[in-house]
Design a protein around this motif. Structure first.
Motif, PDB file in Angstrom:
ATOM      1  N   THR A  95      -1.895 -64.748 -10.093  1.00 35.95           N
ATOM      2  CA  THR A  95      -2.826 -64.026  -9.220  1.00 35.95           C
ATOM      3  C   THR A  95      -3.286 -62.700  -9.829  1.00 35.95           C
ATOM      4  OG1 THR A  95      -1.076 -62.868  -8.016  1.00 35.95           O
ATOM      5  CG2 THR A  95      -1.764 -65.010  -7.147  1.00 35.95           C
ATOM      6  N   ALA A  96      -2.591 -62.249 -10.879  1.00 36.18           N
ATOM      7  CA  ALA A  96      -2.966 -60.967 -11.501  1.00 36.18           C
ATOM      8  C   ALA A  96      -2.436 -60.970 -12.924  1.00 36.18           C
ATOM      9  CB  ALA A  96      -2.355 -59.809 -10.726  1.00 36.18           C
ATOM     10  N   PHE A  97      -3.255 -61.389 -13.857  1.00 40.59           N
ATOM     11  CA  PHE A  97      -2.781 -61.408 -15.245  1.00 40.59           C
ATOM     12  C   PHE A  97      -3.884 -60.942 -16.175  1.00 40.59           C
ATOM     13  CE2 PHE A  97      -4.755 -65.559 -14.738  1.00 40.59           C
ATOM     14  CZ  PHE A  97      -5.390 -65.777 -15.936  1.00 40.59           C
ATOM     15  N   SER A  98      -3.458 -60.486 -17.346  1.00 40.16           N
ATOM     16  CA  SER A  98      -4.426 -60.041 -18.344  1.00 40.16           C
ATOM     17  C   SER A  98      -4.098 -60.740 -19.657  1.00 40.16           C
ATOM     18  CB  SER A  98      -4.305 -58.509 -18.471  1.00 40.16           C
ATOM     19  OG  SER A  98      -4.349 -58.121 -19.810  1.00 40.16           O
ATOM     20  N   ALA A  99      -5.120 -61.342 -20.259  1.00 36.94           N
ATOM     21  CA  ALA A  99      -4.952 -62.048 -21.536  1.00 36.94           C
ATOM     22  C   ALA A  99      -4.409 -61.079 -22.587  1.00 36.94           C
ATOM     23  CB  ALA A  99      -6.288 -62.621 -21.987  1.00 36.94           C
ATOM     24  N   PHE A 103      -0.751 -61.902 -23.972  1.00 36.80           N
ATOM     25  CA  PHE A 103      -0.771 -62.566 -25.280  1.00 36.80           C
ATOM     26  C   PHE A 103      -1.533 -61.803 -26.359  1.00 36.80           C
ATOM     27  CE2 PHE A 103      -0.337 -66.075 -22.147  1.00 36.80           C
ATOM     28  CZ  PHE A 103       0.882 -66.597 -22.575  1.00 36.80           C
ATOM     29  N   GLY A 104      -2.003 -60.600 -26.034  1.00 40.79           N
ATOM     30  CA  GLY A 104      -2.740 -59.808 -27.022  1.00 40.79           C
ATOM     31  C   GLY A 104      -4.072 -60.422 -27.410  1.00 40.79           C
ATOM     32  N   LEU A 105      -4.692 -61.156 -26.466  1.00 38.56           N
ATOM     33  CA  LEU A 105      -5.986 -61.792 -26.752  1.00 38.56           C
ATOM     34  C   LEU A 105      -7.055 -61.220 -25.827  1.00 38.56           C
ATOM     35  CD1 LEU A 105      -4.910 -65.557 -26.922  1.00 38.56           C
ATOM     36  CD2 LEU A 105      -5.480 -64.072 -28.844  1.00 38.56           C
ATOM     37  N   SER A 106      -8.307 -61.317 -26.267  1.00 35.59           N
ATOM     38  CA  SER A 106      -9.392 -60.806 -25.408  1.00 35.59           C
ATOM     39  C   SER A 106      -9.738 -61.822 -24.316  1.00 35.59           C
ATOM     40  CB  SER A 106     -10.619 -60.495 -26.250  1.00 35.59           C
ATOM     41  OG  SER A 106     -11.035 -61.675 -26.881  1.00 35.59           O
ATOM     42  N   GLY A 107      -9.400 -63.085 -24.524  1.00 36.98           N
ATOM     43  CA  GLY A 107      -9.689 -64.111 -23.521  1.00 36.98           C
ATOM     44  C   GLY A 107      -9.432 -65.486 -24.110  1.00 36.98           C
ATOM     45  N   PHE A 108      -9.785 -66.514 -23.335  1.00 33.24           N
ATOM     46  CA  PHE A 108      -9.494 -67.894 -23.744  1.00 33.24           C
ATOM     47  C   PHE A 108     -10.765 -68.743 -23.681  1.00 33.24           C
ATOM     48  CE2 PHE A 108      -5.823 -65.989 -21.748  1.00 33.24           C
ATOM     49  CZ  PHE A 108      -4.841 -66.180 -22.705  1.00 33.24           C
ATOM     50  N   ILE A 127      -7.844 -68.158  -9.037  1.00 31.08           N
ATOM     51  CA  ILE A 127      -9.100 -68.726  -9.561  1.00 31.08           C
ATOM     52  C   ILE A 127      -9.938 -67.607 -10.174  1.00 31.08           C
ATOM     53  CG2 ILE A 127     -11.267 -69.880  -8.968  1.00 31.08           C
ATOM     54  CD1 ILE A 127      -9.788 -71.483  -6.872  1.00 31.08           C
ATOM     55  N   ALA A 128     -10.015 -66.466  -9.472  1.00 30.91           N
ATOM     56  CA  ALA A 128     -10.823 -65.347  -9.976  1.00 30.91           C
ATOM     57  C   ALA A 128     -10.256 -64.840 -11.305  1.00 30.91           C
ATOM     58  CB  ALA A 128     -10.852 -64.221  -8.943  1.00 30.91           C
ATOM     59  N   ALA A 129      -8.918 -64.715 -11.389  1.00 28.44           N
ATOM     60  CA  ALA A 129      -8.304 -64.214 -12.626  1.00 28.44           C
ATOM     61  C   ALA A 129      -8.510 -65.202 -13.770  1.00 28.44           C
ATOM     62  CB  ALA A 129      -6.813 -63.955 -12.401  1.00 28.44           C
ATOM     63  N   SER A 130      -8.464 -66.499 -13.466  1.00 30.24           N
ATOM     64  CA  SER A 130      -8.680 -67.518 -14.507  1.00 30.24           C
ATOM     65  C   SER A 130     -10.105 -67.416 -15.047  1.00 30.24           C
ATOM     66  CB  SER A 130      -8.447 -68.923 -13.942  1.00 30.24           C
ATOM     67  OG  SER A 130      -7.102 -69.075 -13.579  1.00 30.24           O
ATOM     68  N   ALA A 131     -11.081 -67.315 -14.143  1.00 32.38           N
ATOM     69  CA  ALA A 131     -12.482 -67.214 -14.582  1.00 32.38           C
ATOM     70  C   ALA A 131     -12.698 -65.920 -15.364  1.00 32.38           C
ATOM     71  CB  ALA A 131     -13.411 -67.287 -13.366  1.00 32.38           C
ATOM     72  N   ALA A 132     -12.042 -64.843 -14.909  1.00 33.85           N
ATOM     73  CA  ALA A 132     -12.230 -63.543 -15.570  1.00 33.85           C
ATOM     74  C   ALA A 132     -11.628 -63.523 -16.973  1.00 33.85           C
ATOM     75  CB  ALA A 132     -11.608 -62.434 -14.724  1.00 33.85           C
ATOM     76  N   SER A 133     -10.700 -64.442 -17.252  1.00 27.98           N
ATOM     77  CA  SER A 133     -10.050 -64.417 -18.566  1.00 27.98           C
ATOM     78  C   SER A 133     -10.748 -65.323 -19.582  1.00 27.98           C
ATOM     79  CB  SER A 133      -8.572 -64.814 -18.431  1.00 27.98           C
ATOM     80  OG  SER A 133      -8.485 -66.185 -18.144  1.00 27.98           O
ATOM     81  N   LEU A 134     -11.924 -65.853 -19.208  1.00 32.58           N
ATOM     82  CA  LEU A 134     -12.664 -66.712 -20.158  1.00 32.58           C
ATOM     83  C   LEU A 134     -13.481 -65.861 -21.122  1.00 32.58           C
ATOM     84  CD1 LEU A 134     -14.088 -69.380 -17.661  1.00 32.58           C
ATOM     85  CD2 LEU A 134     -12.212 -69.704 -19.304  1.00 32.58           C
ATOM     86  N   VAL A 135     -13.540 -66.283 -22.364  1.00 26.07           N
ATOM     87  CA  VAL A 135     -14.486 -65.661 -23.296  1.00 26.07           C
ATOM     88  C   VAL A 135     -15.877 -66.232 -22.967  1.00 26.07           C
ATOM     89  CG1 VAL A 135     -12.770 -65.341 -25.120  1.00 26.07           C
ATOM     90  CG2 VAL A 135     -14.127 -67.438 -25.079  1.00 26.07           C
ATOM     91  N   SER A 180     -17.841 -69.415  -5.128  1.00 23.76           N
ATOM     92  CA  SER A 180     -18.089 -67.991  -4.926  1.00 23.76           C
ATOM     93  C   SER A 180     -17.622 -67.188  -6.150  1.00 23.76           C
ATOM     94  CB  SER A 180     -17.442 -67.547  -3.606  1.00 23.76           C
ATOM     95  OG  SER A 180     -16.577 -66.513  -3.771  1.00 23.76           O
ATOM     96  N   VAL A 181     -16.497 -67.582  -6.747  1.00 22.77           N
ATOM     97  CA  VAL A 181     -16.026 -66.913  -7.977  1.00 22.77           C
ATOM     98  C   VAL A 181     -17.053 -67.111  -9.094  1.00 22.77           C
ATOM     99  CG1 VAL A 181     -14.294 -67.072  -9.826  1.00 22.77           C
ATOM    100  CG2 VAL A 181     -13.561 -67.023  -7.434  1.00 22.77           C
ATOM    101  N   ALA A 182     -17.527 -68.342  -9.234  1.00 17.85           N
ATOM    102  CA  ALA A 182     -18.485 -68.648 -10.310  1.00 17.85           C
ATOM    103  C   ALA A 182     -19.775 -67.867 -10.115  1.00 17.85           C
ATOM    104  CB  ALA A 182     -18.770 -70.149 -10.334  1.00 17.85           C
ATOM    105  N   ALA A 183     -20.268 -67.829  -8.886  1.00 17.74           N
ATOM    106  CA  ALA A 183     -21.544 -67.159  -8.616  1.00 17.74           C
ATOM    107  C   ALA A 183     -21.456 -65.684  -8.993  1.00 17.74           C
ATOM    108  CB  ALA A 183     -21.914 -67.315  -7.143  1.00 17.74           C
TER     109      ALA A 183
END
Ligand SMILES: C[S@@+](CC[C@H](N)C(=O)[O-])C[C@H]1O[C@@H](n2cnc3c(N)ncnc32)[C@H](O)[C@@H]1O
Length: 206
Positions: A95-99, A103-108, A127-135, A180-183
């Motif tokens: 629910t609250a993570f940072s790439a 893992f020292g990455l900018s995203g996935f 879901i929001a955190a997963s979408a936010a961690s995409l490159v 709603s997250v995607a939009a």
């Protein structure tokens, strides 16, 4: 979670094979780019990460789980599979993570949540955190229990009651929340029921 999984982790993969449907379909769709990165929040025993790492030998895989008991099982499975150089595991909260922090990455390039959202009280944030961690150009794939719309009522009632005993709640609004997250990020969603609504599958991407 540790209380639930401390003993179950030993029989987890065998027992879940028959009812966590759609996981292999999701893995087949991942198709990360050459040299790409794939994250599974709530990776459990690392069953999915191992299947995916074998299927996509050119990619690197990352997983985290909130349960230390599950992570112990995951580390052991990854070691037995000889995939320690391509699957990296740590502890984290979906629910609250940072790439960067984990893992020292900018995203996935790909993030996938497999039968995890139904166990997380703050699943919308996951879901929001997963979408936010995409490159840029990345995709998030979500599979979980569905609305059972095309299955007999008695089956749906029985399944939901049984899942409730394990603190699992199918997310009726998964499609709505994914949209709603995607939009909010200018992304699109492809959502579909699988197996007559037993499971649901959503892909968030560009
Ligand atoms: C039903 S298992 C699914 C495991 C794996 N994704 C699979 O498909 O086999 C759900 C997993 O989510 C983990 N989990 C629950 N809440 C979590 C959270 N807030 N953050 C990370 N993992 C969590 C549990 O510990 C468990 O390993």
């Amino acid at each position: 979670m540790d209380a639930i999984y401390r003993t179950q982790r030993h029989i987890y993969d065998l027992t879940r094979k028959y009812y966590l449907l759609g996981r292999d379909r999701l893995i087949a769709d991942l198709a990360p780019p050459p040299g790409g990165t794939v994250l599974e929040p709530g990776c459990g025993t690392a069953r999915n990460l191992i299947v995916a790492a074998r299927r996509y030998p050119h990619a690197r895989f990352f997983g985290f789980d909130i349960s230390e008991a599950m992570l112990e099982a995951a580390r052991e499975s990854v070691r037995k599979a000889g995939l320690q150089q391509r699957i990296f595991l740590t502890r984290g909260d979906a629910t609250a993570f940072s790439a960067q922090h984990l893992f020292g990455l900018s995203g996935f390039d790909r993030v996938f949540c497999s039968y995890t959202l139904s166990m997380i009280p703050g699943w919308e944030r996951a879901i929001a955190a997963s979408a936010a961690s995409l490159v840029p150009g990345g995709r998030a794939h979500l599979v979980d229990f569905g609305r059972q719309d095309d299955l007999p009522r008695w089956f749906a009632r029985g399944l939901y009651a049984w899942l409730d005993r394990f603190q699992v709640t199918p997310r009726q609004d998964l499609e709505l929340v994914a949209r709603s997250v995607a939009a909010a990020s200018g992304l699109r969603v492809d959502h579909r029921p699988l197996y007559r609504g037993y499971a649901q599958y959503a892909v968030i991407g560009g």
